[in-house]
Structure formats: C-alpha cells, structure tokens
Motif scaffolding. Structure first.
Motif, PDB file in Angstrom:
ATOM      1  N   ALA A   1      18.312  58.534 -49.371  1.00 27.67           N
ATOM      2  CA  ALA A   1      17.670  58.373 -48.033  1.00 27.67           C
ATOM      3  C   ALA A   1      18.636  57.937 -46.971  1.00 27.67           C
ATOM      4  O   ALA A   1      19.612  57.310 -47.153  1.00 27.67           O
ATOM      5  N   MET A   2      18.708  58.384 -45.883  1.00 26.63           N
ATOM      6  CA  MET A   2      19.532  58.137 -44.718  1.00 26.63           C
ATOM      7  C   MET A   2      18.664  57.594 -43.531  1.00 26.63           C
ATOM      8  O   MET A   2      17.596  57.999 -43.376  1.00 26.63           O
ATOM      9  N   VAL A   3      19.479  56.691 -42.740  1.00 25.77           N
ATOM     10  CA  VAL A   3      18.476  56.346 -41.382  1.00 25.77           C
ATOM     11  C   VAL A   3      18.912  57.154 -40.299  1.00 25.77           C
ATOM     12  O   VAL A   3      19.933  57.504 -40.263  1.00 25.77           O
ATOM     13  N   SER A   4      18.255  57.236 -39.036  1.00 26.14           N
ATOM     14  CA  SER A   4      18.457  57.905 -37.926  1.00 26.14           C
ATOM     15  C   SER A   4      19.660  57.290 -37.414  1.00 26.14           C
ATOM     16  O   SER A   4      20.496  58.091 -36.872  1.00 26.14           O
ATOM     17  N   PHE A   5      19.905  56.092 -37.362  1.00 26.90           N
ATOM     18  CA  PHE A   5      20.906  55.455 -36.880  1.00 26.90           C
ATOM     19  C   PHE A   5      22.425  56.336 -37.453  1.00 26.90           C
ATOM     20  O   PHE A   5      23.241  56.245 -36.692  1.00 26.90           O
ATOM     21  N   ASP A   6      22.520  56.497 -38.589  1.00 21.64           N
ATOM     22  CA  ASP A   6      23.388  57.238 -39.481  1.00 21.64           C
ATOM     23  C   ASP A   6      23.800  58.809 -39.140  1.00 21.64           C
ATOM     24  O   ASP A   6      24.619  59.317 -39.463  1.00 21.64           O
ATOM     25  N   VAL A   7      22.631  59.264 -38.745  1.00 19.89           N
ATOM     26  CA  VAL A   7      22.332  60.784 -38.720  1.00 19.89           C
ATOM     27  C   VAL A   7      22.442  61.165 -37.271  1.00 19.89           C
ATOM     28  O   VAL A   7      23.167  62.188 -37.034  1.00 19.89           O
ATOM     29  N   PHE A   8      21.840  60.791 -36.198  1.00 21.85           N
ATOM     30  CA  PHE A   8      22.093  60.997 -34.948  1.00 21.85           C
ATOM     31  C   PHE A   8      23.360  60.778 -34.315  1.00 21.85           C
ATOM     32  O   PHE A   8      24.082  60.028 -34.702  1.00 21.85           O
ATOM     33  N   ASP A   9      23.408  61.659 -33.177  1.00 20.90           N
ATOM     34  CA  ASP A   9      24.571  61.192 -32.382  1.00 20.90           C
ATOM     35  C   ASP A   9      24.726  59.937 -32.026  1.00 20.90           C
ATOM     36  O   ASP A   9      23.843  59.426 -31.346  1.00 20.90           O
ATOM     37  N   LYS A  10      25.401  59.094 -32.204  1.00 23.02           N
ATOM     38  CA  LYS A  10      25.632  57.779 -31.730  1.00 23.02           C
ATOM     39  C   LYS A  10      26.093  57.392 -30.518  1.00 23.02           C
ATOM     40  O   LYS A  10      26.122  56.380 -29.735  1.00 23.02           O
ATOM     41  N   THR A  11      26.445  58.407 -29.610  1.00 20.63           N
ATOM     42  CA  THR A  11      26.572  58.421 -28.230  1.00 20.63           C
ATOM     43  C   THR A  11      25.519  57.953 -27.553  1.00 20.63           C
ATOM     44  O   THR A  11      24.574  58.606 -27.972  1.00 20.63           O
ATOM     45  N   PRO A  12      25.550  57.262 -26.405  1.00 17.18           N
ATOM     46  CA  PRO A  12      24.352  56.669 -25.755  1.00 17.18           C
ATOM     47  C   PRO A  12      23.697  58.280 -25.088  1.00 17.18           C
ATOM     48  O   PRO A  12      24.606  58.839 -24.303  1.00 17.18           O
ATOM     49  N   ASN A  13      22.489  58.316 -25.129  1.00 14.90           N
ATOM     50  CA  ASN A  13      21.797  59.436 -24.698  1.00 14.90           C
ATOM     51  C   ASN A  13      20.588  59.305 -24.263  1.00 14.90           C
ATOM     52  O   ASN A  13      19.697  58.889 -25.063  1.00 14.90           O
ATOM     53  N   THR A  14      20.240  59.150 -23.102  1.00  9.20           N
ATOM     54  CA  THR A  14      18.999  58.778 -22.465  1.00  9.20           C
ATOM     55  C   THR A  14      18.209  59.881 -22.143  1.00  9.20           C
ATOM     56  O   THR A  14      16.822  59.815 -22.044  1.00  9.20           O
ATOM     57  N   ASP A  15      18.365  61.165 -22.464  1.00 10.44           N
ATOM     58  CA  ASP A  15      17.686  62.405 -22.301  1.00 10.44           C
ATOM     59  C   ASP A  15      16.892  62.529 -23.461  1.00 10.44           C
ATOM     60  O   ASP A  15      16.957  62.536 -24.608  1.00 10.44           O
ATOM     61  N   LYS A  16      15.519  63.096 -23.099  1.00  3.51           N
ATOM     62  CA  LYS A  16      14.471  63.299 -23.860  1.00  3.51           C
ATOM     63  C   LYS A  16      14.926  64.748 -24.757  1.00  3.51           C
ATOM     64  O   LYS A  16      15.545  65.555 -24.071  1.00  3.51           O
ATOM     65  N   MET A  17      14.748  65.050 -26.021  1.00  2.00           N
ATOM     66  CA  MET A  17      15.107  66.278 -26.682  1.00  2.00           C
ATOM     67  C   MET A  17      14.286  67.268 -26.518  1.00  2.00           C
ATOM     68  O   MET A  17      13.174  67.021 -26.143  1.00  2.00           O
ATOM     69  N   THR A  18      14.729  68.311 -26.424  1.00  2.00           N
ATOM     70  CA  THR A  18      13.973  69.661 -26.133  1.00  2.00           C
ATOM     71  C   THR A  18      13.641  70.368 -27.217  1.00  2.00           C
ATOM     72  O   THR A  18      14.275  69.864 -28.545  1.00  2.00           O
ATOM     73  N   VAL A  19      12.914  71.404 -27.103  1.00  3.89           N
ATOM     74  CA  VAL A  19      12.632  72.156 -28.665  1.00  3.89           C
ATOM     75  C   VAL A  19      13.723  72.638 -29.163  1.00  3.89           C
ATOM     76  O   VAL A  19      13.966  72.582 -30.435  1.00  3.89           O
ATOM     77  N   GLU A  20      14.713  73.180 -28.266  1.00  2.00           N
ATOM     78  CA  GLU A  20      15.982  73.608 -28.968  1.00  2.00           C
ATOM     79  C   GLU A  20      16.876  72.635 -29.466  1.00  2.00           C
ATOM     80  O   GLU A  20      17.488  72.824 -30.508  1.00  2.00           O
ATOM     81  N   ASP A  21      16.757  71.426 -28.875  1.00  2.00           N
ATOM     82  CA  ASP A  21      17.575  70.092 -29.585  1.00  2.00           C
ATOM     83  C   ASP A  21      16.923  69.970 -30.834  1.00  2.00           C
ATOM     84  O   ASP A  21      17.602  69.616 -31.743  1.00  2.00           O
ATOM     85  N   LEU A  22      15.454  69.921 -31.049  1.00  2.00           N
ATOM     86  CA  LEU A  22      15.028  69.800 -32.300  1.00  2.00           C
ATOM     87  C   LEU A  22      15.093  70.806 -33.256  1.00  2.00           C
ATOM     88  O   LEU A  22      15.393  70.579 -34.374  1.00  2.00           O
ATOM     89  N   ASP A  23      15.277  72.139 -32.783  1.00  2.00           N
ATOM     90  CA  ASP A  23      15.554  73.394 -33.873  1.00  2.00           C
ATOM     91  C   ASP A  23      16.806  72.926 -34.141  1.00  2.00           C
ATOM     92  O   ASP A  23      17.247  73.385 -35.403  1.00  2.00           O
ATOM     93  N   ALA A  24      17.876  72.635 -33.457  1.00  2.00           N
ATOM     94  CA  ALA A  24      19.362  72.501 -33.787  1.00  2.00           C
ATOM     95  C   ALA A  24      19.237  71.520 -34.756  1.00  2.00           C
ATOM     96  O   ALA A  24      20.011  71.455 -35.773  1.00  2.00           O
ATOM     97  N   LEU A  25      18.742  70.303 -34.752  1.00  2.00           N
ATOM     98  CA  LEU A  25      18.664  69.109 -35.290  1.00  2.00           C
ATOM     99  C   LEU A  25      17.966  69.486 -36.824  1.00  2.00           C
ATOM    100  O   LEU A  25      18.598  68.967 -37.905  1.00  2.00           O
ATOM    101  N   GLU A  26      16.862  70.287 -36.940  1.00  2.00           N
ATOM    102  CA  GLU A  26      16.333  70.550 -38.298  1.00  2.00           C
ATOM    103  C   GLU A  26      17.292  71.423 -38.992  1.00  2.00           C
ATOM    104  O   GLU A  26      17.620  71.380 -40.324  1.00  2.00           O
TER     105      GLU A  26
END
Length: 218
Positions: free
Chosen positions: A68-93
């Motif tokens: 198991a891994m936590v989102s802190f270690d998987v998501f981009d750690k650079t500050p990002n205040t923008d909401k994720m789009t459908v395209e962002d989520l598809d790319a993440l998946e």
C-alpha cells in the motif's frame, strides 16, 4: 448492512469509539476480493489528519500482507491548488495501473451535522421519589448557564474501495458510511476510524484478516 457485520461490531460500537458504521454496501457481483497494490487517499484540507489517516491505514494493510502507498507519496508533491479535471484523473489512473496498482481506497467527509444534546446527570438520583424543590434545584441551572445545552458535531464520512483493473472501468467494490462524533483528538479519531474500516473489510472478505503467529498466541 449484513447481520453478521452487526454482530461483529457490537463490542466495537459499545466502546468509547468516536466512530460508528451507519451503512455498508458491497458489490453483489463480488463474493471475495484480493487487492494486490492499494493506493490510500484521504480527501481533507487538514494535512495532519490526512497524513495520519493514510499512514495508519497503510500500516494496517501492510500487516495483512498488502502493498500500500499513500497519496502523499504518489501524487505530485509540488503545490497545486487547481481542481483535477476528467483528463487529469484519466492520466492518473493510467499511471497507477502502469505502476501496478489495482485498488484505490478513498475516504472523504461528505457532510457535517450539528447536535444539541440535553446534559443530564442522574447519579445518586432516585427517579421514584422526587418533589418540586428537588426538581427545581436540580435543573435551575438551565436558566443561568448558557452551556447547559452542549453542542457537538457529527461528521459524515464515506469510504469507498475501487478496482482499477486494466480491463475494467473504476468498478466500485465496497462503500461504507461512517459517523464521526465530536472528534477531539486527531490521533484517536484516526485510530478508531481505521480500526472500524479494517474490521468491516475483513468481514466482507475484501481483505485478509491479520494472522496471529503461535508466538503471539502464547
């Protein structure tokens, strides 16, 4: 909620836990589920609570043999205040699948409810014998103490388990609605919440129970 879960959780819910399972739903097409690599995500603006929750759940899954891994270690750690789009989520998946993940465990707060309970203290009080003056003396504080009615909050949380297998969409495996009553300590609330989620997932045959070695039993 299945009767077996209700029976299993009686002892837990009668404890001093701040969490309570309200409803549990499981995909009827899935009898058992065996995750391989799990991403734990806590959606909250409280970074401390999020990190403690994710790390605690990660540890419990690891004890049961899961990677198991936590989102802190998987998501981009650079500050990002923008909401994720459908395209962002598809790319993440797609990235998660490429990295070997097959399961996402997502938790978020979906609502808050204010409650105002009536504060009572019946210690050493005989309900079968009371007079006007006894009653008045006992409850006259209502007129003098603005804190006599004590407010607290119930946080409505939701935890979901998704399969992100390459050949399927984001298939919902399980969903649980959990109330968190008047949380005073992040550490205790996180411990109670994770413990409850783990118990239910074990009972639903979605994760393996913690194995106890012979040394631990003796």
């Amino acid at each position: 909620m299945k009767k077996s879960i209700s029976i299993l959780l009686i002892a837990f819910l009668m404890s001093c836990s701040s969490t309570q399972l309200v409803e549990s739903w499981k995909n009827l097409d899935i009898e058992t589920y065996e995750p391989y690599k799990v991403l734990v995500i806590g959606l909250t603006s409280d970074e401390t609570a999020r990190q403690q929750f994710e790390e605690k759940l990660k540890s419990e899954l690891a004890l049961r043999g899961y990677e198991a891994m936590v989102s802190f270690d998987v998501f981009d750690k650079t500050p990002n205040t923008d909401k994720m789009t459908v395209e962002d989520l598809d790319a993440l998946e797609s990235k998660l699948i490429a990295d070997g993940f097959d399961t996402i465990l997502l938790t978020k707060i979906v609502g808050v409810e204010n409650k105002t309970p009536y504060r009572r203290d019946y210690k050493n009080y005989d309900e079968t014998y009371r007079r006007f003056k006894d009653e008045y003396l006992k409850y006259q504080e209502i007129s003098h103490n603005p804190d006599y009615y004590e407010e607290f909050q119930i946080y409505k949380a939701e935890t979901t388990v998704y399969c992100i297998c390459p050949t399927k969409d984001r298939e919902l495996i399980w969903k649980g609605y959990i109330n968190i009553t008047d949380p005073r300590s992040i550490e205790k609330t996180v411990t109670d919440y994770v413990k409850l989620v783990i118990v239910v997932l074990e009972e639903e045959l979605l994760i393996n129970p913690l194995e106890i070695t012979k040394e631990e039993k003796s």
